[in-house]
Motif scaffolding. Structure first.
Motif, short mmCIF file in Angstrom:
data_model
loop_
_atom_site.label_atom_id
_atom_site.label_comp_id
_atom_site.label_asym_id
_atom_site.label_seq_id
_atom_site.Cartn_x
_atom_site.Cartn_y
_atom_site.Cartn_z
N LYS A 1 6.25 -10.35 -2.13
CA LYS A 1 6.80 -9.24 -1.34
C LYS A 1 6.72 -9.55 0.15
O LYS A 1 7.54 -9.07 0.93
CB LYS A 1 6.05 -7.95 -1.67
N ALA B 1 12.19 -0.45 4.69
CA ALA B 1 11.16 0.41 5.27
C ALA B 1 10.36 -0.37 6.32
O ALA B 1 10.10 -1.56 6.15
CB ALA B 1 10.22 0.91 4.17
N LYS C 1 1.59 -2.37 -1.05
CA LYS C 1 2.07 -3.28 -2.10
C LYS C 1 1.31 -4.59 -2.09
O LYS C 1 1.14 -5.20 -1.03
CB LYS C 1 3.56 -3.60 -1.87
N ILE D 1 1.47 4.39 -4.10
CA ILE D 1 1.97 5.40 -3.16
C ILE D 1 0.77 6.30 -2.85
O ILE D 1 0.40 7.12 -3.70
CB ILE D 1 3.13 6.22 -3.78
N GLU E 1 3.83 -0.09 4.08
CA GLU E 1 5.10 0.37 4.65
C GLU E 1 5.26 1.87 4.61
O GLU E 1 4.54 2.58 3.90
CB GLU E 1 6.29 -0.34 3.98
N GLU E 2 6.24 2.32 5.39
CA GLU E 2 6.52 3.76 5.43
C GLU E 2 7.18 4.18 4.12
O GLU E 2 7.85 3.38 3.46
CB GLU E 2 7.43 4.10 6.62
N LEU F 1 9.91 6.00 2.01
CA LEU F 1 11.31 6.41 2.18
C LEU F 1 11.60 7.52 1.20
O LEU F 1 11.37 7.37 -0.01
CB LEU F 1 12.24 5.22 1.92
N LYS G 1 11.70 5.40 -14.24
CA LYS G 1 10.49 4.57 -14.35
C LYS G 1 9.28 5.29 -14.93
O LYS G 1 8.46 4.67 -15.59
CB LYS G 1 10.14 3.99 -12.98
N MET H 1 16.99 2.43 -1.90
CA MET H 1 16.68 3.84 -1.66
C MET H 1 17.74 4.36 -0.70
O MET H 1 17.96 3.77 0.37
CB MET H 1 15.30 3.99 -1.05
N LEU I 1 14.44 -1.45 -1.04
CA LEU I 1 13.04 -1.24 -1.42
C LEU I 1 12.43 -2.56 -1.85
O LEU I 1 11.30 -2.87 -1.54
CB LEU I 1 12.95 -0.30 -2.61
P1 AMP Z 1 8.72 -1.82 -6.21
O1 AMP Z 1 7.95 -2.57 -7.26
O2 AMP Z 1 8.64 -2.36 -4.84
O3 AMP Z 1 10.11 -1.49 -6.68
O4 AMP Z 1 8.08 -0.38 -6.15
C1 AMP Z 1 7.95 0.41 -7.31
C2 AMP Z 1 8.44 1.80 -7.03
O5 AMP Z 1 7.71 2.37 -5.96
C3 AMP Z 1 9.88 1.82 -6.56
O6 AMP Z 1 10.75 1.81 -7.65
C4 AMP Z 1 9.92 3.12 -5.79
O7 AMP Z 1 10.08 4.22 -6.66
C5 AMP Z 1 8.56 3.19 -5.17
N1 AMP Z 1 8.58 2.68 -3.79
C6 AMP Z 1 8.38 1.40 -3.38
N2 AMP Z 1 8.47 1.30 -2.05
C7 AMP Z 1 8.73 2.54 -1.58
C8 AMP Z 1 8.95 3.10 -0.28
N3 AMP Z 1 8.86 2.37 0.83
N4 AMP Z 1 9.21 4.42 -0.21
C9 AMP Z 1 9.27 5.19 -1.32
N5 AMP Z 1 9.07 4.73 -2.56
C10 AMP Z 1 8.80 3.42 -2.70
#
Ligand code: AMP
Ligand code: GLY
Length: 421
Positions: free
Chosen positions: A100, A115, A140, A152, A182-183, A185, A211, A270, A279
């Motif tokens: 990441k 973000a 993350k 989160i 990160e912020e 979204l 999910k 997003m 994202l």
């Molecule tokens: P990822 O594995 O990075 O896709 O993150 C898993 C889930 O977390 C995503 O499908 C989003 O629902 C949520 N997520 C990740 N990053 C963000 C973000 N910056 N703002 C809001 N939700 C996020």
């Protein structure tokens, strides 16, 4: 062609099913599952060098890689070194999913909307950045964590603790020794897929995944409990923004990084006030998104992937059926918490003509024993319905679910709700 598909899930089954409908190829799965042997032959070779030799000896014309692990392990590089045609990104390009930190730095370097973040291995730096944000705050782990590496956090303290646990190695081992903070979204989420050949790309109809394990998006995260496409939440203007602001600069950037991107670029988008933000990237099809996109393709799937693998996408005119697809995952009793006891699967004979013609199963966590099929994985299968509207497709998907029986079967009852409310 002789086509080899790597992986054992519903995603790989659905690619195989689409190719088998072309009626002109021989299919092999490595390792496949208890149902893919109905579409072709299962082989089980774990070492990628050995597998490449097998592919040469068996005149494999095209290899398609389903999951991320073989890609981040470099299977594409090994096959190409053996002069084999394989559709997927190199080990270098697969870092878009494998790290990441790498992904966020590419997004930043090439000015691709995402973000606001920092990447760090310092708790102090993370804490300073956290204090500039308003909760919820997203933390993350850098590396692959089987979909569990994103926290989160609803308070500053929770965010700081998550960083601290990751950096100490206690929550995700080496995968958490660097983190992204990160912020948050606030918008709606899409799964977008671009078939890429390094230079050119084709964007597929946008999908939405579900999910969380429970109705109304409640409970813990899973690999995905259902999906539908195309979603009416995307209009042509938004598709064009994703093409111009996200995919084009990513492909151009990856070329400059000497890691041209070939394969499926999965963009977790997003949408915030009409604007798309990245994202995350994955470097493969989503599961269950693949299961609903394959049946919407009018263009032969084998041709799409072959042209993707041979830098020939600019010569392909892609066509989709003017239909909708909804896929409902049937999971095992204890999913996603723990394994469940094997349960025999019975599928009723589908007497309803309409249902028989417009629905099908993509098998995932199944094992065959004595010609009987058993649910042995977390996500057991995806029941897919096709229709002229999302509602029609969804009714058919759930109609098919009703014909499938195994002890403890678990199904979300609200797949596609965002499109239908
Ligand atoms: P990822 O594995 O990075 O896709 O993150 C898993 C889930 O977390 C995503 O499908 C989003 O629902 C949520 N997520 C990740 N990053 C963000 C973000 N910056 N703002 C809001 N939700 C996020
Ligand atoms: N369905 C989301 C994924 O495959 O990662």
């Amino acid at each position: 062609m002789n086509i080899l598909i790597l992986g054992n899930g519903g995603r790989e089954y659905s690619i195989g099913l689409a190719i088998s409908k072309e009626n002109s190829h021989s299919l092999y799965f490595c390792p496949g599952n208890g149902a893919t042997d109905q579409l072709g032959s299962n082989i089980n070779i774990k070492d990628y060098n050995e597998l490449a030799l097998w592919a040469k000896e068996n005149s494999i014309d095209l290899t398609i890689v389903g999951p991320e692990a073989p890609l981040t392990d470099g299977v594409v590089d090994i096959f190409k070194a053996n002069d084999l045609v394989i559709f997927g990104p190199s080990k270098d390009a697969a870092r878009l999913e494998g790290s990441k930190v790498y992904m966020k730095n590419i997004l930043k370097k090439y000015n691709i909307p995402t973000a606001r973040f920092i990447e760090t291995d310092s708790l102090e730096d993370a804490r300073k950045f956290i204090n500039t944000l308003t909760p919820p705050i997203v933390v993350k782990a850098d590396g692959l964590c089987g979909g569990k590496g994103v926290i989160i956090a609803s308070t500053y303290e929770e965010a700081t603790n998550a960083v601290s646990d990751m950096l100490s190695g206690s929550s995700f081992g080496d995968a958490g020794l660097k983190v992204v903070v990160e912020e948050f979204l606030d918008g709606y989420e899409l799964s977008m897929f671009a078939i890429c050949d390094g230079d050119d790309f084709i964007l597929l109809p946008a999908a939405q995944d579900h999910k969380r394990v429970g109705d109304g998006d409640t409970g813990p995260n899973t690999g995905g409990m259902g999906a539908y496409a195309p979603t009416p939440l995307v209009d042509e203007e938004l598709y064009e923004k994703v093409r111009q602001r996200i995919i084009r600069p990513t492909l151009d950037g990856m070329k400059k990084e000497n890691a041209p991107f070939e394969g499926v670029l999965f963009i977790g988008v997003m949408v915030v006030k009409g604007e798309p933000y990245t994202l995350e990237f994955n470097v493969r099809f989503g599961d269950p998104e693949c299961e609903i996109l394959m049946p919407l393709l009018k263009t032969p799937v084998s041709e799409l992937f072959y042209k993707g693998a041979t830098k020939d996408l600019s010569n392909l005119k892609i066509e989709f059926l003017p239909k909708f697809a909804v896929g409902v995952v049937m999971a095992s009793k204890n999913y996603p918490y723990s394994n469940s006891e094997a349960a025999q699967i019975i599928v009723d004979e589908i007497v309803d003509n309409d249902l028989r013609q417009n629905s099908h199963i993509s098998y995932a966590g199944v094992t065959k024993d004595d010609d009987k099929l058993f649910a042995t994985g977390g996500r057991v299968m995806v029941c897919v319905g096709i229709g002229d509207s999302i509602k029609e497709a969804r009714d058919r998907a759930y109609g098919l679910c009703g014909q499938v029986h195994f002890a403890g079967k678990k199904v979300r009852s609200d797949i596609a709700y965002q499109a239908l409310r």
